[in-house]
Structure formats: structure tokens, C-alpha cells
Write a protein that holds these residues in place. Sequence first.
Motif, PDB file in Angstrom:
ATOM      1  N   ILE A  12       0.849  -1.207   0.000  1.00 28.60           N
ATOM      2  CA  ILE A  12       0.000   0.000   0.000  1.00 28.60           C
ATOM      3  C   ILE A  12       0.879   1.249   0.000  1.00 28.60           C
ATOM      4  O   ILE A  12       0.606   2.226  -0.712  1.00 28.60           O
ATOM      5  CB  ILE A  12      -0.954  -0.019   1.226  1.00 28.60           C
ATOM      6  CG1 ILE A  12      -1.885  -1.238   1.145  1.00 28.60           C
ATOM      7  CG2 ILE A  12      -1.765   1.279   1.290  1.00 28.60           C
ATOM      8  CD1 ILE A  12      -2.765  -1.465   2.363  1.00 28.60           C
ATOM      9  N   GLY A  13       1.982   1.216   0.775  1.00 26.93           N
ATOM     10  CA  GLY A  13       2.843   2.390   0.916  1.00 26.93           C
ATOM     11  C   GLY A  13       3.451   2.848  -0.395  1.00 26.93           C
ATOM     12  O   GLY A  13       3.560   4.062  -0.647  1.00 26.93           O
ATOM     13  N   CYS A  32      12.014  -0.154   7.105  1.00 26.45           N
ATOM     14  CA  CYS A  32      13.192  -0.932   7.524  1.00 26.45           C
ATOM     15  C   CYS A  32      13.383  -2.145   6.616  1.00 26.45           C
ATOM     16  O   CYS A  32      14.267  -2.959   6.848  1.00 26.45           O
ATOM     17  CB  CYS A  32      13.051  -1.371   8.978  1.00 26.45           C
ATOM     18  SG  CYS A  32      11.773  -2.593   9.237  1.00 26.45           S
ATOM     19  N   TYR A  37       8.438 -10.513   3.808  1.00 26.87           N
ATOM     20  CA  TYR A  37       8.505 -11.086   2.459  1.00 26.87           C
ATOM     21  C   TYR A  37       9.714 -10.501   1.745  1.00 26.87           C
ATOM     22  O   TYR A  37      10.391  -9.613   2.284  1.00 26.87           O
ATOM     23  CB  TYR A  37       7.186 -10.945   1.670  1.00 26.87           C
ATOM     24  CG  TYR A  37       6.699  -9.548   1.384  1.00 26.87           C
ATOM     25  CD1 TYR A  37       7.142  -8.813   0.293  1.00 26.87           C
ATOM     26  CD2 TYR A  37       5.746  -8.969   2.208  1.00 26.87           C
ATOM     27  CE1 TYR A  37       6.665  -7.543   0.028  1.00 26.87           C
ATOM     28  CE2 TYR A  37       5.258  -7.690   1.961  1.00 26.87           C
ATOM     29  CZ  TYR A  37       5.722  -6.977   0.862  1.00 26.87           C
ATOM     30  OH  TYR A  37       5.261  -5.715   0.613  1.00 26.87           O
ATOM     31  N   ASP A  61      14.289   1.530  11.544  1.00 27.98           N
ATOM     32  CA  ASP A  61      13.346   0.652  12.237  1.00 27.98           C
ATOM     33  C   ASP A  61      12.649   1.476  13.310  1.00 27.98           C
ATOM     34  O   ASP A  61      13.305   2.015  14.212  1.00 27.98           O
ATOM     35  CB  ASP A  61      14.104  -0.539  12.853  1.00 27.98           C
ATOM     36  CG  ASP A  61      13.136  -1.581  13.385  1.00 27.98           C
ATOM     37  OD1 ASP A  61      12.001  -1.210  13.772  1.00 27.98           O
ATOM     38  OD2 ASP A  61      13.510  -2.763  13.412  1.00 27.98           O
ATOM     39  N   SER A 127      -7.314  -2.279  10.539  1.00 23.35           N
ATOM     40  CA  SER A 127      -7.725  -3.426   9.726  1.00 23.35           C
ATOM     41  C   SER A 127      -9.133  -3.892  10.080  1.00 23.35           C
ATOM     42  O   SER A 127      -9.578  -3.776  11.235  1.00 23.35           O
ATOM     43  CB  SER A 127      -6.715  -4.545  10.002  1.00 23.35           C
ATOM     44  OG  SER A 127      -7.286  -5.801   9.831  1.00 23.35           O
TER      45      SER A 127
HETATM   46  N1  LIG Z   1      -2.976  -5.240   2.598  1.00 20.53           N
HETATM   47  C1  LIG Z   1      -4.140  -5.354   3.248  1.00 20.53           C
HETATM   48  O1  LIG Z   1      -5.082  -6.005   2.789  1.00 20.53           O
HETATM   49  C2  LIG Z   1      -4.335  -4.673   4.581  1.00 20.53           C
HETATM   50  C3  LIG Z   1      -5.590  -4.796   5.213  1.00 20.53           C
HETATM   51  C4  LIG Z   1      -5.776  -4.179   6.437  1.00 20.53           C
HETATM   52  C5  LIG Z   1      -4.763  -3.433   7.014  1.00 20.53           C
HETATM   53  N2  LIG Z   1      -3.545  -3.348   6.390  1.00 20.53           N
HETATM   54  C6  LIG Z   1      -2.492  -2.565   7.027  1.00 20.53           C
HETATM   55  O2  LIG Z   1      -1.995  -1.621   6.085  1.00 20.53           O
HETATM   56  C7  LIG Z   1      -0.601  -1.414   6.329  1.00 20.53           C
HETATM   57  C8  LIG Z   1       0.202  -1.658   5.051  1.00 20.53           C
HETATM   58  O3  LIG Z   1      -0.022  -3.004   4.645  1.00 20.53           O
HETATM   59  P1  LIG Z   1       0.680  -3.649   3.376  1.00 20.53           P
HETATM   60  O4  LIG Z   1      -0.223  -4.684   2.870  1.00 20.53           O
HETATM   61  O5  LIG Z   1       1.180  -2.589   2.493  1.00 20.53           O
HETATM   62  O6  LIG Z   1       1.919  -4.390   4.079  1.00 20.53           O
HETATM   63  P2  LIG Z   1       3.465  -4.489   3.656  1.00 20.53           P
HETATM   64  O7  LIG Z   1       4.075  -5.552   4.521  1.00 20.53           O
HETATM   65  O8  LIG Z   1       3.581  -4.630   2.190  1.00 20.53           O
HETATM   66  O9  LIG Z   1       4.046  -3.068   4.088  1.00 20.53           O
HETATM   67  C9  LIG Z   1       4.451  -2.753   5.410  1.00 20.53           C
HETATM   68  C10 LIG Z   1       5.819  -2.120   5.331  1.00 20.53           C
HETATM   69  O10 LIG Z   1       6.202  -1.702   6.652  1.00 20.53           O
HETATM   70  C11 LIG Z   1       7.590  -1.940   6.823  1.00 20.53           C
HETATM   71  N3  LIG Z   1       7.851  -2.042   8.268  1.00 20.53           N
HETATM   72  C12 LIG Z   1       7.349  -2.976   9.118  1.00 20.53           C
HETATM   73  N4  LIG Z   1       7.801  -2.743  10.365  1.00 20.53           N
HETATM   74  C13 LIG Z   1       8.581  -1.640  10.304  1.00 20.53           C
HETATM   75  C14 LIG Z   1       9.341  -0.925  11.277  1.00 20.53           C
HETATM   76  N5  LIG Z   1       9.385  -1.293  12.567  1.00 20.53           N
HETATM   77  N6  LIG Z   1      10.048   0.151  10.867  1.00 20.53           N
HETATM   78  C15 LIG Z   1      10.037   0.542   9.571  1.00 20.53           C
HETATM   79  N7  LIG Z   1       9.344  -0.112   8.617  1.00 20.53           N
HETATM   80  C16 LIG Z   1       8.620  -1.195   8.975  1.00 20.53           C
HETATM   81  C17 LIG Z   1       7.846  -3.224   6.064  1.00 20.53           C
HETATM   82  O11 LIG Z   1       9.218  -3.367   5.692  1.00 20.53           O
HETATM   83  C18 LIG Z   1       6.906  -3.085   4.869  1.00 20.53           C
HETATM   84  O12 LIG Z   1       7.592  -2.571   3.739  1.00 20.53           O
HETATM   85  C19 LIG Z   1      -0.223  -2.338   7.476  1.00 20.53           C
HETATM   86  O13 LIG Z   1      -0.304  -1.607   8.678  1.00 20.53           O
HETATM   87  C20 LIG Z   1      -1.306  -3.402   7.442  1.00 20.53           C
HETATM   88  O14 LIG Z   1      -1.487  -4.011   8.692  1.00 20.53           O
HETATM   89  C21 LIG Z   1      -3.307  -3.948   5.180  1.00 20.53           C
END
Ligand SMILES: NC(=O)c1ccc[n+]([C@@H]2O[C@H](COP(=O)([O-])OP(=O)(O)OC[C@H]3O[C@@H](n4cnc5c(N)ncnc54)[C@H](O)[C@@H]3O)[C@@H](O)[C@H]2O)c1
Length: 315
Positions: A12-13, A32, A37, A61, A127
Amino acid sequence: MKIIITGGAGFIGSHLTRKLLEENHEVYVIDCLHPYYSLERKKKQLQTIGFLRSDQFTSLDLLNREETISFFQSISPDAVIHLAALPGVAYSIEKPLEYVDYDIKATINVLEACGRSNAGQLIFASSSSVYGNQEGPLKEEMATGEVISPYAASKYSAESFCHVYRQLYGFDTKILRFFTVYGPWVRPDMAIGIFLKKLLKKQSITLFGEDRVRDFTYIDDIIDGIYLALTKLNFSEVINLGSGNPISMLSLLNELKWYFPEIDMRKEHSRAGDVVQTWADISKAEKLLGYRPKVSFRMGLSETVKWANEHEAFL
Ligand SMILES: NC(=O)c1ccc[n+]([C@@H]2O[C@H](COP(=O)([O-])OP(=O)(O)OC[C@H]3O[C@@H](n4cnc5c(N)ncnc54)[C@H](O)[C@@H]3O)[C@@H](O)[C@H]2O)c1
């Protein structure tokens, strides 16, 4: 606006960062590159953003409290969009304490850093899992904390900390509850990501719980919702971002048969931690944000399959 995005290398980011740059905001990404994955995949997602100056990406981090606070103070952001987290229900059952770290403690550090850098607003990625096992349509006030996975418990707890820090420091907290997001670069641990990888390799797929229903929401609609919350809402709220159109796992497979007519499938019972159904009531998002999901499931899936065909190496 000067905006910090945490987790900007994620699924999403990376989409959100691209959108904010297109809209001419000054964006600072923190990630970080957590190995939940593949690192290659996260680096590629960063590349899809387009042009990001070297000072606009920081490998940090968020569990490092002092560095997080001093980074935020060096930027003085108008807004912070906190997406960084360890996602995934299944892994949270194996490693619950990691979720206390990455989803709760890291969020507290971000909240403290928002307060100490005078950020005007924080958007928190929550979520649909915070609703636990309830029948939809799910309205925001239905979340009670009675959840069924450590991931959901961590998100619910992090939401509570958002309320605490809003009181302590006075910045707006906009808690957005995303419902099963999919689209190009869909996370590889999610059902659609797993199925596409196997189907392209002509391998059989395992369907855990054919009766499970998910409110699949296309990535562009989620990005629109986040952007509307950032730019149109000027107070704290908790808001669902979904499609409002629940789809059963069996219907998902029937749609996939258009692209992969010979699906070899094994059925298994659903896994611990997986709720039976998610179904978003999006009336609050419609009313407060003017949010309207635009991409039908059929159209969104077609875009996702097209992307998967072109990026098989990254699945
Ligand atoms: N994808 C979905 O369907 C979904 C649904 C509900 C909620 N969310 C929430 O949306 C957000 C983004 O989800 P996503 O699917 O893009 O996940 P993602 O794992 O692709 O992205 C999360 C990113 O956060 C980074 N990260 C994690 N811990 C960290 C830390 N301590 N310091 C710095 N970076 C850190 C990871 O390296 C990763 O790139 C998350 O909070 C997730 O829980 C996603």
C-alpha cells in the motif's frame, strides 16, 4: 503538505507514495525493509514509486525510539501516515510477540514522535480484523476488542494508543480500517497473491474455507480513501475503507477460472485466526470523505492478473 509515510516500501505504501508525489506533496518515506517477504520485492516496489530523492527515503526501524523521534523532529511533518506494521494473521499466531513489537510498540514510538515534532495529523492503517467474528455489514462502532488473532489484537491495541496520544498531544488521529486490499503488487502472503503465483506455475491451490467471505477492495480505491482522509477531513475519526461488496472465496475462484480454466484445487478447513466474513459498511466514509469505490471486483481482478502475468518473477 510535508508528509512522512512509514512502511512506504510496502504494497500500500508504494502506491500511496506515488500518488502523493504526483499531487506535489513533499514526501519522506521510512521503511526498515522487514524480511516478512522478499527484499527484492520491496526494492522493486520502491522503484515503482518513480523519482524519490535519496534524502526522501530513510531506512529506519521504528522500534528504535530515539532515532524515530529525532528523525520526525528533523522533518517537522504536517502529516504522518503510519502504514508500517507486520501484517498477516497466520504468522501472528506463530509469532505473537513480534506483533506486540512491530504493530504496537512501533506505533507508540510513531505517536510519541508525532507529538514531539508537532505533527498536525496522524493517519493510522488499521484493519477489518478488529471486528472479530461478526456478521456484516460492519459499522465502526461494532469493534469491541473481542478479536480472534494476535494481529487483530495488536491493531485494536494500537488504535487505543492513537486515542491516548490524541489526548496527550492534541493532533488529529484518523484511524482507517482497510478491508482486504488487492491489486498490482498485492502482498504475496494474501490469498489472491498466493493463488496467482501457483496458477501461473500450473500448480494446485489450496482453498482454506470455501465459505469464507471477504470485502476485497482494490488498491486505487484504498489510495483514494487515504487521500480524502488526509486532505478533506479536519477532525479525528475511525473510518472503514472497503468496497462494501463481499465476495466468497468460491466466487473468487470462479472469477479466476476466466483466466485459468484448469484450476486444480484442494479444499481444507479454514485456518485459526481467520474470521468467517468481512463486509464493510462504508456509509461513514461516503458521508465524511465523499469516498466512493470505483473499481468493480471483476475489473480489479483483471488488472491484478495482468500485472501478475507481467511480473511473475516477483510473485
Ligand atoms: N494489505 C491489506 O489487505 C491490509 C488490510 C488491512 C490493514 N492493512 C495494514 O496496512 C498497512 C500496510 O499493509 P501492506 O499490505 O502494504 O503491508 P506491507 O508488509 O507490504 O508493508 C508494510 C511495510 O512496513 C515496513 N515495516 C514494518 N515494520 C517496520 C518498522 N518497525 N520500521 C520501519 N518499517 C517497517 C515493512 O518493511 C513493509 O515494507 C499495514 O499496517 C497493514 O497491517 C493492510
